[in-house]
Design a protein around this motif. Structure first.
Motif, PDB file in Angstrom:
ATOM      1  N   LEU C 109       0.808  -1.217   0.000  1.00 15.78           N
ATOM      2  CA  LEU C 109       0.000   0.000   0.000  1.00 15.78           C
ATOM      3  C   LEU C 109       0.839   1.264   0.000  1.00 15.78           C
ATOM      4  O   LEU C 109       0.413   2.298  -0.500  1.00 15.78           O
ATOM      5  CB  LEU C 109      -0.945   0.014   1.204  1.00 15.78           C
ATOM      6  CG  LEU C 109      -2.326  -0.584   0.958  1.00 15.78           C
ATOM      7  CD1 LEU C 109      -3.221  -0.326   2.139  1.00 15.78           C
ATOM      8  CD2 LEU C 109      -2.944  -0.012  -0.304  1.00 15.78           C
ATOM      9  N   PRO C 114      -3.688   5.452  -3.373  1.00 17.13           N
ATOM     10  CA  PRO C 114      -5.042   4.916  -3.263  1.00 17.13           C
ATOM     11  C   PRO C 114      -6.075   5.599  -4.147  1.00 17.13           C
ATOM     12  O   PRO C 114      -7.130   5.028  -4.403  1.00 17.13           O
ATOM     13  CB  PRO C 114      -5.387   5.126  -1.773  1.00 17.13           C
ATOM     14  CG  PRO C 114      -4.449   6.167  -1.302  1.00 17.13           C
ATOM     15  CD  PRO C 114      -3.215   6.034  -2.122  1.00 17.13           C
ATOM     16  N   GLY C 162      -7.434  -0.003  -3.179  1.00 11.72           N
ATOM     17  CA  GLY C 162      -8.232  -0.376  -2.017  1.00 11.72           C
ATOM     18  C   GLY C 162      -9.152  -1.548  -2.265  1.00 11.72           C
ATOM     19  O   GLY C 162      -9.548  -2.247  -1.342  1.00 11.72           O
ATOM     20  N   ARG C 169      -2.338  -6.648  -4.586  1.00  7.31           N
ATOM     21  CA  ARG C 169      -1.611  -5.368  -4.552  1.00  7.31           C
ATOM     22  C   ARG C 169      -0.116  -5.610  -4.730  1.00  7.31           C
ATOM     23  O   ARG C 169       0.554  -4.886  -5.461  1.00  7.31           O
ATOM     24  CB  ARG C 169      -1.814  -4.686  -3.207  1.00  7.31           C
ATOM     25  CG  ARG C 169      -3.139  -4.025  -3.070  1.00  7.31           C
ATOM     26  CD  ARG C 169      -3.196  -3.337  -1.720  1.00  7.31           C
ATOM     27  NE  ARG C 169      -4.551  -3.222  -1.279  1.00  7.31           N
ATOM     28  CZ  ARG C 169      -4.970  -3.449  -0.054  1.00  7.31           C
ATOM     29  NH1 ARG C 169      -4.111  -3.813   0.884  1.00  7.31           N
ATOM     30  NH2 ARG C 169      -6.223  -3.315   0.264  1.00  7.31           N
TER      31      ARG C 169
END
Lengths: 342, 295, 346
Positions: C109, C114, C162, C169
């Protein structure tokens, strides 16, 4: 062996609310109908991937979170329906060790304050000096010198803090302890120290332990029996050696084959696992593992496999008795003994 | 993480907030130190200065009306009635500072209790309490204060209460957010697992971990309270003459701005000094105590 | 001291005498002490160590991602394609990150924005470095997403980070890293935050990509299980120094440094599961903090073989001690070698 604590059709559903009025539109079934018995004096390992509900199950047993439905029987009496007050006598019998040694100790409290705190509420008859003695003794029990009792958590390393966390659990002399990923945040060499401490205290104190972890090698080392969880349900439960040498559930087989091992030649021999765990919001119909299972048949779409006995003490929730699964470990007596350094 | 020796350590003071690296960090904050010195100086002057002056704040000397600063014994001059401005300034300062401080203590208390309860229990308790906070915040506090002051007897005690009632929300919000963070940490869960009662967890486990932000908010609240008191007194709803306050001294000075500017400048400087000093201290404390900035 | 690799070509990455010091309160604390290593094309070098060993700092230094000169100093050479990265301007460095050297992190992340679609984020990396038409870039993004095993890439390219699982991811991050076909991929604990089944998939993916592209890989981890899955060669780091280096099989089965031996004996083994094999091996004490290193060998206070007067006086060098492809930093290696290790082999 007598049962110390038992979960009966335990469910923990978290409502998902949406919209202005907060109507419940769905539920995350973190724990979905678990039946589990923990025998007095055993170490039960609970393994699963993230989202399997293993931590929630541990918290349910501790009455840290009240289950949505079902019962938690402690020596036969139900805890789930009890009030905060009526739980108090059980709090002393059940203790918890947390994953993160940095958040489990109050940074503004000395070790002494943290350790004596449980005694204030469970043995109010003790004087301050007696409490202090008990704390110092317990600190020694977990391998830290008494003199460290006046220190604050920030003065300790991660492994030492985890020892203090264990000491806080032990000070009230519990019968049952839930350890939720207690070594996951630690370095390898420190992890071994803490595991050894767990082995040692369960032996010397006759503790019953639920050891929640994602690490199969760790659970294989510490547990007498192992329960494997997937999407809120128990897939398989068996004596440790039997689970590793003769798994009866395809999920266990896959999980075992994915565990990385520091041995040469282990590379690549994998049972392929399709995709990733489905969202616990919308688990598959039928057997929850069927979408990733390499042995799934059309019957699995409709089946709701219950845990069934497949060998003495060995239960599996799979309808296919006909498949033979690959064990992680062949059942030869033992691997060459490794040297233990001092 | 450092390994540590077995030697017994000296037991740190319970007010660990004020020792060690945090204190050093605060001391290095120059503006905050300047603010601290100014505030201590101002307070000492206001409370002990009057003993060194030949006049008290109510002594009227019509022959000496409108004396500019530094005439004879009047260091800061005199007002339209010939009263000594220095004496009035100090006496007004006693009232203004006391009002500011007391209002801060009260509003911090209210805000801390509400924030602690809301943040700890969460759920509907939190929703209810925080909506009350929102309601208070959405009401323009100046009008609320003026309305209250118009209906109630504007004694210093009443002014203090009014200011306290209209300025606790900031603290409540800060405390609520901090407590919510602490309440989700495992040590709080551990205390609950032990069977510790809620009040114990709130006061013994959580409160000591949120003192830093509370102290910062409290310091900034003093500055605001002093300013608010000056504000309502200036508008004539606050401290009533002949009792002096920095605000009503400004009020009296309005009509003489051209002929006797010192009447406005003197209390104006005092208010500015007090407010900026507290703000500087607040900034310094924030840098030193804020968990996010402390390594 | 570096190990001659089986490959005779020039190394993709050649690090010489890399020293990193952090500055705080006017004091300089060395955290990495003059390390040397090479990585060749198609090779995976694992850098293993516990927290505080300096392994992540090293990887950040290679990418020039450490804070600026006011907070730390980096000395030595990081050579890629004959260029010392440490001498490049920040602007030039930007053109090296991507086509020459790319990095993936533990938490995917942090490398994904995002609010942007994953396809756009991969495209951005390509657009910055390559002159390609929109359609070409789109094709390349699809190709990359397919390469990293993302099912239904047409649809997934317009998804936001997300909406993806951790494993997906990490695959996207790998696709971004591979977008410009780097010569070297640095992977800093890329599977630590993932579940074991997903970890196994990602490791296999990395192996597979490496086989196809022939890129070199520096894999940073604390987990010997992961090392066994991915590495060709292993370097063990302790307190900012490399203490042992060798081929995977040699390090796993015949570790020479007492620290490595201790680490390996502290890992519980699947094959011993349920056998109650007794206590795990442990290493006493703690990793010393940078700036508080003991005299002599940094490991000697924790070492079961340490001798006073020998190990606490001089820092041993990383030397072959009879095995050029398996150097070790230990003064007592000859004395302890005989007794200790044959029963470790599996």
């Amino acid at each position: 062996m007598s049962t110390l604590i038992e979960a009966v059709d335990l469910k923990q559903h978290y409502p998902v609310r949406q919209g202005l009025l907060g109507r419940q539109t769905a539920a995350v079934k973190a724990v979905d109908g678990v039946n589990l018995r923990i025998h007095r004096g055993e170490v039960l390992g609970l393994v699963g991937e993230s989202g399997s509900g293993k931590s929630t199950l541990g918290r349910n047993l501790m009455m840290m979170e009240r289950p949505t439905s079902g019962a938690v029987l402690y020596e036969g009496s139900d805890l789930a329906g009890r009030s905060h007050k009526a739980l108090h006598p059980y709090r002393r019998k059940m203790q918890m060790v947390f994953q993160d040694p940095f958040s489990s100790l109050n940074p503004r409290m000395t070790v002494e304050d943290s350790l004596t705190m449980p005694l204030r509420f469970h043995q109010p008859e003790l004087s301050a000096a007696q409490r202090r003695d008990a704390a110092a003794e317990t600190l020694e029990r977990v391998g830290l010198p008494r003199s460290m009792i006046t220190r604050y958590p920030h003065e300790f390393s991660g492994g030492q803090r985890q020892r203090i966390g264990i000491a806080r659990g032990l000070i009230v002399r519990p019968e049952f302890m839930v350890a939720d990923e207690p070594v996951s945040a630690l370095d390898v060499s420190v992890q071994a120290q803490v595991l050894n401490l767990f082995s040692e205290i369960r032996e010397s104190l006759g503790l019953t332990l639920l050891f929640v972890t994602h690490d199969l090698a760790v659970v294989g080392h510490i547990a007498d029996r192992v329960a494997v969880m997937y999407l809120g349900q128990i897939m398989e439960i068996a004596p440790t050696r039997a689970l590793f040498t003769a798994p009866k559930h395809p999920y266990t087989e896959t999980l075992l084959s994915a565990a990385p091992q520091p041995t040469v030649g282990a590379r690549g021999a994998r049972i392929p696992m399709k995709g990733e765990p489905p969202s616990p919001l919308s688990p598959p119909s039928g057997c929850v593992f069927r979408t990733r299972c390499s042995h799934a048949t059309p019957e699995c779409d409709a089946a709701h496999p219950e845990l069934r006995s497949r060998a003495p003490g060995h239960l599996s929730a799979c309808i296919r008795d006909d498949i033979s699964l690959v064990p992680a470990v062949s059942d030869r007596p033992t691997s060459p003994r490794r040297k233990q350094s001092a | 993480m450092s390994a540590i020796s077995d030697a017994p350590a000296r037991r740190p003071s319970p007010l660990r907030v004020f020792t060690g690296p945090r204190m050093r960090k605060f001391m290095r904050h120059r503006l905050a130190m300047l603010g601290l010195i100014m505030i201590v100086g101002l307070t000492l002057t206001c409370f002990f200065g009057p003993y060194l002056l030949p006049y008290d704040e109510l002594y009227i000397d019509l022959r000496a009306r409108f004396s500019p600063p530094l005439t004879e014994n009047h260091i800061l001059g005199t007002d339209p009635l010939g009263r000594d401005i220095a004496a009035r300034l100090f006496s007004a300062g006693q009232i203004s500072l006391t009002v500011g401080f007391t209002a801060m203590v009260l509003s911090t208390l209210i805000g801390t209790v509400i924030g602690l309860v809301a943040g700890y229990f969460g759920g509907w308790t939190r929703t209810g309490l925080m909506r009350i906070v929102d309601a208070f915040l959405s009401f323009p506090s100046i009008f609320l204060m003026l309305t209250l002051a118009a209906f109630l007897q504007p004694s210093p005690t009443m002014i203090t209460l009014i200011i306290a009632v209209t300025s606790w929300m900031e603290v409540a919000r800060i405390v609520e957010a901090e407590v919510r963070g602490q309440a989700s940490r495992d040590f709080t869960a551990a205390a609950r697992m032990i069977g510790a009662p809620h009040w114990w967890i709130m006061l013994r486990e959580i409160l000591p971990n949120v003192t830093g932000p509370i102290i910062v908010a409290a310091t900034l609240t003093v500055a605001r309270a002093i300013l608010l008191e000056a504000y309502i007194s200036f508008l004539g709803y606050g401290i009533q003459p002949p009792l002096p306050s920095w605000g009503n001294m400004l009020n009296n000075a309005q009509q003489y701005l051209e002929s006797a500017p010192w009447l406005a400048i003197v209390p104006g400087v005092a208010i500015t000094m007090a407010v900026t000093s507290f703000n500087f201290i607040g900034d310094g404390l924030r840098d030193a105590l804020d968990a996010r900035s402390v390594k | 001291m570096t190990t001659p690799s089986s490959s005779t070509t020039d190394p993709v990455l050649s690090v010489r005498d890399l020293t990193i010091r952090f500055k705080a309160r006017g004091r300089e604390t060395p955290v990495v002490h003059g390390i040397d290593f090479d990585i060749h094309g198609g090779e995976t070098l694992a850098l293993v160590g516990e927290s505080g060993s300096g392994k992540s700092v090293t990887s950040f230094a290679l990418m020039r991602l450490l804070p600026d000169a006011r907070h730390c100093t980096i000395e030595g050479q990081v050579n890629i394609g004959g260029v010392n990265l440490l001498e490049l301007t920040e602007r030039k460095m930007t053109s090296v990150r991507g086509p020459k050297i790319a990095m993936i992190f533990q938490e995917p992340l942090t490398s994904l924005n995002p609010v942007h679609r994953v396809g756009d984020q991969i495209a951005e990396a390509i657009r910055y470095h390559r002159k390609m038409t929109r359609a070409q870039i789109r094709d390349r993004v699809l190709e990359l997403l397919t390469l990293v095993g993302i099912p239904d890439p047409e649809r997934r390219m317009s998804a936001y980070p997300g909406a993806m699982s951790g494993g997906m991811r990490q695959r996207v991050v790998i696709a971004m890293a591979l977008a410009l076909e780097p010569d070297l991929l640095i992977a800093d604990e890329p599977t630590t935050a993932l579940d074991v089944t997903v970890q196994a998939q990602i490791l296999e993916l990395l192996r597979d990509i490496q086989n196809r592209t022939g890129m070199a890989m520096l894999f940073i981890t604390h987990d010997f299980g992961v090392v066994a899955e991915i590495a060709d060669r292993v370097m063990v780091m302790y307190s900012g120094r490399i203490v042992e280096e060798g081929r995977l099989e040699d390090v796993l089965t015949q570790p020479r440094m007492p620290y490595t031996q201790g680490l390996l004996s502290s890992v519980p083994r699947l094959e011993d599961a349920g056998l109650r094999t007794g206590a795990l091996g442990t290493i006493e004490g703690f990793v010393p903090t940078a700036g508080n290193l003991p005299d002599g060998c940094s490991f000697h206070p924790r070492c079961p073989h340490a001798r006073p007067g020998v190990c606490d006086t001089a820092m041993p060098a990383l030397e072959p001690h009879g095995r050029p492809d398996h150097p070790v930093r230990c003064l007592r290696i000859e004395d302890i070698a005989a007794s200790d290790m044959e029963d470790l082999s599996v």
